[in-house]
Design a protein around this motif. Structure first.
Motif, PDB file in Angstrom:
ATOM      1  N   HIS A 165       0.784  -1.224   0.000  1.00 32.50           N
ATOM      2  CA  HIS A 165       0.000   0.000   0.000  1.00 32.50           C
ATOM      3  C   HIS A 165       0.823   1.284   0.000  1.00 32.50           C
ATOM      4  O   HIS A 165       0.362   2.305  -0.510  1.00 32.50           O
ATOM      5  CB  HIS A 165      -0.939   0.034   1.217  1.00 32.50           C
ATOM      6  N   ILE A 166       1.973   1.230   0.601  1.00 33.45           N
ATOM      7  CA  ILE A 166       2.733   2.466   0.756  1.00 33.45           C
ATOM      8  C   ILE A 166       3.770   2.596  -0.340  1.00 33.45           C
ATOM      9  O   ILE A 166       3.797   3.560  -1.085  1.00 33.45           O
ATOM     10  CB  ILE A 166       3.368   2.531   2.171  1.00 33.45           C
ATOM     11  N   SER A 167       4.627   1.621  -0.450  1.00 36.07           N
ATOM     12  CA  SER A 167       5.580   1.612  -1.559  1.00 36.07           C
ATOM     13  C   SER A 167       5.450   0.266  -2.246  1.00 36.07           C
ATOM     14  O   SER A 167       5.207  -0.743  -1.608  1.00 36.07           O
ATOM     15  CB  SER A 167       7.005   1.814  -1.031  1.00 36.07           C
ATOM     16  N   TRP A 168       5.605   0.260  -3.511  1.00 34.56           N
ATOM     17  CA  TRP A 168       5.472  -0.975  -4.261  1.00 34.56           C
ATOM     18  C   TRP A 168       6.831  -1.278  -4.886  1.00 34.56           C
ATOM     19  O   TRP A 168       7.114  -0.909  -6.020  1.00 34.56           O
ATOM     20  CB  TRP A 168       4.369  -0.846  -5.300  1.00 34.56           C
ATOM     21  N   SER A 182      13.175  -0.515 -10.408  1.00 30.35           N
ATOM     22  CA  SER A 182      14.269  -0.824 -11.336  1.00 30.35           C
ATOM     23  C   SER A 182      15.548  -1.257 -10.614  1.00 30.35           C
ATOM     24  O   SER A 182      16.455  -1.782 -11.231  1.00 30.35           O
ATOM     25  CB  SER A 182      14.563   0.385 -12.227  1.00 30.35           C
ATOM     26  N   VAL A 183      15.605  -1.086  -9.292  1.00 32.48           N
ATOM     27  CA  VAL A 183      16.788  -1.482  -8.531  1.00 32.48           C
ATOM     28  C   VAL A 183      16.612  -2.942  -8.082  1.00 32.48           C
ATOM     29  O   VAL A 183      15.739  -3.257  -7.267  1.00 32.48           O
ATOM     30  CB  VAL A 183      17.014  -0.565  -7.306  1.00 32.48           C
ATOM     31  N   LEU A 184      17.458  -3.815  -8.612  1.00 36.34           N
ATOM     32  CA  LEU A 184      17.356  -5.247  -8.355  1.00 36.34           C
ATOM     33  C   LEU A 184      17.386  -5.568  -6.860  1.00 36.34           C
ATOM     34  O   LEU A 184      16.597  -6.385  -6.369  1.00 36.34           O
ATOM     35  CB  LEU A 184      18.484  -6.000  -9.074  1.00 36.34           C
ATOM     36  N   GLU A 185      18.248  -4.941  -6.106  1.00 32.79           N
ATOM     37  CA  GLU A 185      18.385  -5.222  -4.673  1.00 32.79           C
ATOM     38  C   GLU A 185      17.089  -4.911  -3.922  1.00 32.79           C
ATOM     39  O   GLU A 185      16.683  -5.658  -3.023  1.00 32.79           O
ATOM     40  CB  GLU A 185      19.546  -4.414  -4.084  1.00 32.79           C
ATOM     41  N   VAL A 186      16.413  -3.844  -4.304  1.00 25.79           N
ATOM     42  CA  VAL A 186      15.139  -3.479  -3.664  1.00 25.79           C
ATOM     43  C   VAL A 186      14.096  -4.558  -3.943  1.00 25.79           C
ATOM     44  O   VAL A 186      13.383  -4.994  -3.030  1.00 25.79           O
ATOM     45  CB  VAL A 186      14.661  -2.091  -4.140  1.00 25.79           C
TER      46      VAL A 186
END
Length: 174
Positions: free
Chosen positions: A73-76, A81-85
C-alpha cells in the motif's frame, strides 16, 4: 477466547494494533499467551490428542502485517528498477509466507471453561506449578476433553484420564 462477540470487536479488527491490544487485554501479554499454549500442549499430550498447537507470536504477526502493508500500500518495490530493492521485498514476502502456515495449521486458541482447571493453568503460567505437578493433578483428578464446533456439534476427543481414586476402587473390587 471463549466469550461472545461484542460490538467493539468489529471496530477492533479494522486495525492490527487494536486487534493486538485487545488480545493482550483478554489473554495477557506474550509470556502469558506462551504459558497458556505450553499448558495446553501438556493437556493434549496427556489426552493423546495429536496436532499442532502453535502459540501466536503477536509481535511477529504485527511485523508481518506492517511489512505487507508497506509493500502493498505504501511503496510498491517489486516493479522497482533497482534489483536489490526487488530482491529484498521478495525475500521478505517469502519469509512471511513460510512463517504463516504454522498459524493456519494450528488447532486454534484452546478455551478453558472450568474455573479449577483455569486456576491450575494460571499457576503453571505464573511459574508456581511445574509440568510434573500439572501431570500429578491430572492423575489425581482425571481429565477429559470436549470439542465444540462452530455449529454447536459436540464430541469427546482424545483418551480420558481416569482419576487415581477411581482406578484404585476398580482394582479393589476385582
Amino acid at each position: 477466547m471463549g466469550r461472545k462477540l461484542e460490538s467493539d470487536d468489529f471496530k477492533d479488527i479494522e486495525s492490527f494494533k487494536r486487534v493486538e491490544r485487545r488480545i493482550y487485554e483478554l489473554a495477557g501479554h506474550q509470556k502469558e499467551i506462551d504459558g497458556h499454549f505450553a499448558f495446553m500442549r501438556i493437556v493434549l499430550s496427556v489426552l493423546k490428542i495429536e496436532g499442532s498447537l502453535h502459540a501466536p507470536k503477536l509481535g511477529k504477526l504485527s511485523k508481518y502485517w506492517h511489512d505487507c502493508s508497506e509493500l502493498c500500500h505504501i511503496s510498491w518495490p517489486l516493479p522497482c528498477s533497482v534489483l536489490e530493492v526487488r530482491q529484498n521485498a521478495f525475500t521478505s514476502l517469502q519469509n512471511i509466507a513460510q512463517a504463516l502456515p504454522q498459524h493456519v495449521e494450528s488447532m486454534g486458541w484452546p478455551v478453558i471453561n472450568n474455573p479449577t482447571f483455569g486456576e491450575l493453568r494460571d499457576k503453571f503460567v505464573a511459574g508456581h506449578a511445574k509440568e510434573s505437578e500439572v501431570l500429578a493433578h491430572f492423575e489425581k483428578t482425571g481429565l477429559w476433553a470436549q470439542l465444540v464446533l462452530p455449529d454447536g456439534t459436540e464430541s469427546f476427543v482424545g483418551e480420558p484420564v481416569i482419576p487415581t481414586e477411581k482406578k484404585l476402587k476398580s482394582i479393589n473390587k476385582q
